[in-house]
Enzyme design. Structure first.
Site, PDB file in Angstrom:
ATOM      1  N   GLN A 112       0.843  -1.209   0.000  1.00 46.22           N
ATOM      2  CA  GLN A 112       0.000   0.000   0.000  1.00 46.22           C
ATOM      3  C   GLN A 112       0.872   1.251   0.000  1.00 46.22           C
ATOM      4  O   GLN A 112       0.604   2.211  -0.719  1.00 46.22           O
ATOM      5  CB  GLN A 112      -0.949   0.046   1.201  1.00 46.22           C
ATOM      6  CG  GLN A 112      -2.019  -1.018   1.165  1.00 46.22           C
ATOM      7  CD  GLN A 112      -2.717  -1.086  -0.172  1.00 46.22           C
ATOM      8  OE1 GLN A 112      -3.324  -0.114  -0.612  1.00 46.22           O
ATOM      9  NE2 GLN A 112      -2.621  -2.222  -0.847  1.00 46.22           N
ATOM     10  N   HIS A 168       1.954   2.945  -3.196  1.00 46.77           N
ATOM     11  CA  HIS A 168       0.961   3.608  -4.061  1.00 46.77           C
ATOM     12  C   HIS A 168       1.114   5.117  -4.049  1.00 46.77           C
ATOM     13  O   HIS A 168       0.918   5.787  -5.056  1.00 46.77           O
ATOM     14  CB  HIS A 168      -0.460   3.278  -3.599  1.00 46.77           C
ATOM     15  CG  HIS A 168      -1.050   2.085  -4.270  1.00 46.77           C
ATOM     16  ND1 HIS A 168      -1.241   2.009  -5.615  1.00 46.77           N
ATOM     17  CD2 HIS A 168      -1.484   0.900  -3.771  1.00 46.77           C
ATOM     18  CE1 HIS A 168      -1.772   0.835  -5.921  1.00 46.77           C
ATOM     19  NE2 HIS A 168      -1.920   0.138  -4.820  1.00 46.77           N
ATOM     20  N   GLU A 201      -9.707   0.245   4.462  1.00 49.97           N
ATOM     21  CA  GLU A 201     -10.044  -0.147   3.090  1.00 49.97           C
ATOM     22  C   GLU A 201      -9.701  -1.630   2.879  1.00 49.97           C
ATOM     23  O   GLU A 201     -10.529  -2.400   2.424  1.00 49.97           O
ATOM     24  CB  GLU A 201      -9.235   0.733   2.128  1.00 49.97           C
ATOM     25  CG  GLU A 201      -9.500   0.466   0.670  1.00 49.97           C
ATOM     26  CD  GLU A 201      -8.507   1.201  -0.238  1.00 49.97           C
ATOM     27  OE1 GLU A 201      -7.474   1.705   0.266  1.00 49.97           O
ATOM     28  OE2 GLU A 201      -8.751   1.250  -1.455  1.00 49.97           O
ATOM     29  N   ASP A 216      -5.911  -7.116  -5.512  1.00 46.74           N
ATOM     30  CA  ASP A 216      -5.790  -6.020  -6.481  1.00 46.74           C
ATOM     31  C   ASP A 216      -5.949  -6.505  -7.917  1.00 46.74           C
ATOM     32  O   ASP A 216      -6.286  -5.716  -8.801  1.00 46.74           O
ATOM     33  CB  ASP A 216      -4.414  -5.350  -6.343  1.00 46.74           C
ATOM     34  CG  ASP A 216      -4.367  -4.414  -5.166  1.00 46.74           C
ATOM     35  OD1 ASP A 216      -5.439  -3.950  -4.740  1.00 46.74           O
ATOM     36  OD2 ASP A 216      -3.253  -4.138  -4.660  1.00 46.74           O
ATOM     37  N   HIS A 222     -54.125  13.951  -1.809  1.00 53.76           N
ATOM     38  CA  HIS A 222     -53.713  12.572  -1.535  1.00 53.76           C
ATOM     39  C   HIS A 222     -54.911  11.776  -1.006  1.00 53.76           C
ATOM     40  O   HIS A 222     -55.204  10.672  -1.469  1.00 53.76           O
ATOM     41  CB  HIS A 222     -52.597  12.539  -0.487  1.00 53.76           C
ATOM     42  CG  HIS A 222     -51.246  12.935  -0.995  1.00 53.76           C
ATOM     43  ND1 HIS A 222     -50.955  14.201  -1.411  1.00 53.76           N
ATOM     44  CD2 HIS A 222     -50.095  12.222  -1.131  1.00 53.76           C
ATOM     45  CE1 HIS A 222     -49.663  14.250  -1.795  1.00 53.76           C
ATOM     46  NE2 HIS A 222     -49.131  13.071  -1.627  1.00 53.76           N
TER      47      HIS A 222
END
Lengths: 433, 433
Positions: free
Chosen positions: B259, B262, B327, B361, B420
């Site tokens: 991670q 990234h 995540e 991934d 209504h």
């Protein structure tokens, strides 16, 4: 006069495009004010909420009076008459039964590579429901927002409802009690949204906020989105009725008016394959407007945004319906099921002449919080899913990793993400030793 | 140095709160620029898109060159090597199989009152997928966005991908071909989002836009939301690994780095019940950083936002995990299934030491577009549901209307919505005649 359009006229496409594009939103730009209110609540918590409530709702409260006490709720709902109570209970029961069926299932399976995959649904821990105060305070909306949350399994459900000058509609409190709401705060506006999203000393923050509100509330919801989840930002209400001549014009007129009476910017449209029937419905609308309590609202809505469209056949009606993507769609035709298969962009469909849209507002069972402003092209009404989230699950065995790991490594290298590739490679090497 | 925290330390809560609250978003305020670009594309269509593409991507195009031709795509994907092609095809097949199981069912039933109720799912007609250009162009993201749309039944799927100086990654085109994408436009930035949302002479508008992008793209997606549907606005990536001492520190280090590599604002956290193991992992991270290709990105991410947290037991680990709502969550413990039942707020869970996050991934099957920045508390990863919408259905018989209509009328009157009530009453009176 509403617009009269006919698909066989030369200028139809221009008129229909104008109808679709009519700017009905009437939201003043309050974003700067709302930003200040949210910042104030974040900085000063209860103190800010109390000051803003005194200012906007003319109500002086202490922090320990923000929430209604059980005794206060008991006292208020004791005022509710038996007919209203029974009607709310029937509505709640039917809404609960419908939404219970929406609960999705968890799945888990092992595939041919030996990987166990699946997903699991869990509820949002805490949700906040905004209920407008004043005239537009609808106990039915409390049921429609609170019940899906409780069906989903939300542990903590808080309501905020402004009580201008301390006044509260007892039916709102009863609806909250019936739906199992846990906390009710007598606050409103952007300050209520900020308190729900960020919390104060007296109000624990929630994870998701739903419910309708004015321009301040809508702007505040947009701003806190991301910090918490929100439902849609609803626009003015809409109805499209597709009806053939074998209908009572008075019934259809009342159905059109039941949206028009919500808001001067609401939109009611009739599509029919019989021009004479269309004129009869328009005449019936005018007649009803003479005596309707809310004709000062319904009249302008019908005249400014209403339309009667004549088509050559019902396939054409379905095609126009899909371009309109109405919030509410009534199919008053000989075979409503068949037509409903063609009207694919709609929030809710009411089939047959004995299903006036008003049934769906209260007791039908489906939710009455629905996508407006053509958003039924890509979104759905409120449901149990709005209060759930899905976690995906993957479990590789050594054999599964050997089977699919090399492809992951190849793709990681092609994307220049070396650590991704190495995290797979290290395990593969160990397995090959 | 990453942060080292220990739940048994007196100042743990302060340190953990700081970790949770760390501001990692680094999005410049580009909203005014984006508003101008969108207005320009709405006003001038293709001409604006072409000018902005020349300006930002240094690429002069004619309107009929906006889309890649079939021949251009054929030529580009012919360059792709066999290993890359096979890996992409395996990934596509596994993603397709997983997402096919997400298709929800339509329901219809008749209840005790005689009302037929239900709902029907239909696909969004047209969807647009934004694919970033330049370094961060990930063919895997094309598969992850396009396949759920195609599984849902989206008829028309368009991609926009900027091609600075005319350069395109052939793997992106191959992924689009494999996923069944219908149109590919060589445009990017806010102008691409505007063109997809509002349409131009050459680009028919879509109903829903998904896919990652830079700050301009994110701001444009926020602005067009409502006109079209959008997926989430994703923040920097995150991983939480919960691992006991019976793990290889090198494997866990690589998972954390996958991670961190990234983005400098990505966040990697280890929770362990063994302080010594935690130190061993941290040492392994430092060692890997010495040789990692992207250490200039992964190093700052790990040092600024990384953390190693020592807990007394795995229940404590689960409780912290739920506060983080990661995540990606790896459970490298003796009984990952049992622990996964307690870690309820997470986008995706990877169970056991042979399931590195990188598998998810690319080739695991579940989607890699997942909720970031603690939004797993209230939202889910991308799925088939993002490309479907649900229409609710109600069909009353005369008997059903007699059974539940009076309650609807009562509630309508209590809400002062006379039309209504009358729309129900008119039918009830006719039935009683």
């Amino acid at each position: 006069m509403p617009q009269f359009l006919d698909t066989s006229a030369d200028d139809f496409e221009m008129g229909f495009a104008a109808l679709l594009g009519a700017k009905r939103e009437d939201s003043p730009d309050v974003d700067a004010i709302v930003a200040d209110i949210i910042a104030d609540v974040r900085a000063r918590g209860d103190a800010a909420v109390l000051e803003l409530t005194a200012k906007f709702d003319h109500l002086e409260l202490a922090a320990d009076q923000l929430a209604f006490s059980r005794d206060e709720i008991d006292a208020a709902i004791a005022e509710v008459g038996e007919a209203d109570r029974a009607a709310l209970e029937l509505a709640a029961e039917r809404i609960w039964s419908y939404h219970k069926r929406q609960m999705p299932s968890d799945e888990s399976w092992t595939d041919s590579a030996g990987a166990t995959l699946g997903w699991r649904w869990t509820a949002v821990s805490a949700a906040g429901l905004y209920v407008p105060g004043g005239l537009a305070t609808y106990p039915s909306s409390v049921l429609m927002n609170a019940i899906p949350a409780k069906v989903a399994g939300v542990q903590r459900l808080a309501i905020t409802v402004p009580t201008p000058n301390g006044k509260i509609n007892p039916l709102v409190l009863l609806a909250a009690r019936i739906a199992g709401v846990d906390e009710i705060y007598r606050i409103g506006g952007a300050q209520a949204i900020a308190a729900l999203a960020y919390g104060t000393k007296s109000i624990v923050p929630v994870d998701k906020i739903t419910g309708p509100g004015n321009a301040f509330v809508a702007a505040a919801k947009r701003r806190v989105f991301g910090k918490v989840g929100i439902d849609m930002i609803a626009g003015p209400s809409e109805i499209l009725v597709i009806a053939d001549k074998d209908n009572n014009p008075d019934w259809i007129a009342l159905d059109l008016l039941s949206q028009a009476e919500h808001d001067e910017t609401a939109q009611s449209i009739l599509i029919t394959d019989d021009a004479e029937f269309g004129r009869a419905v328009a005449a019936a609308v005018e007649k009803q407007l003479e005596t309707l309590e809310r004709s000062a609202i319904a009249g302008p809505s019908w005249r400014d945004y209403g339309a009667v469209i004549t088509v050559t056949d019902m396939d054409q009606a379905a095609a126009l319906s899909n371009r309109i993507a109405p919030e509410h769609l009534e199919l008053c035709v000989a075979d409503p099921e068949a037509l409903s298969l063609k009207t694919v962009h709609a929030g809710a469909i009411f089939l047959g002449q004995y299903t006036p849209e008003a049934i769906g507002d209260y007791v039908g069972g489906p939710n009455h919080v629905l996508p407006t402003a053509r958003s039924a092209r890509f979104s759905s009404g409120l449901s149990v899913l709005d209060f759930l989230k899905r976690t995906t699950l993957s479990h590789m065995t050594p054999a599964a990793l050997r089977a699919i790991g090399p492809a992951a490594e190849t793709l990681a290298i092609s994307e220049s993400l070396q650590a991704h590739g190495l995290s797979v490679r290290a395990r593969l090497d160990a397995l090959n030793d």
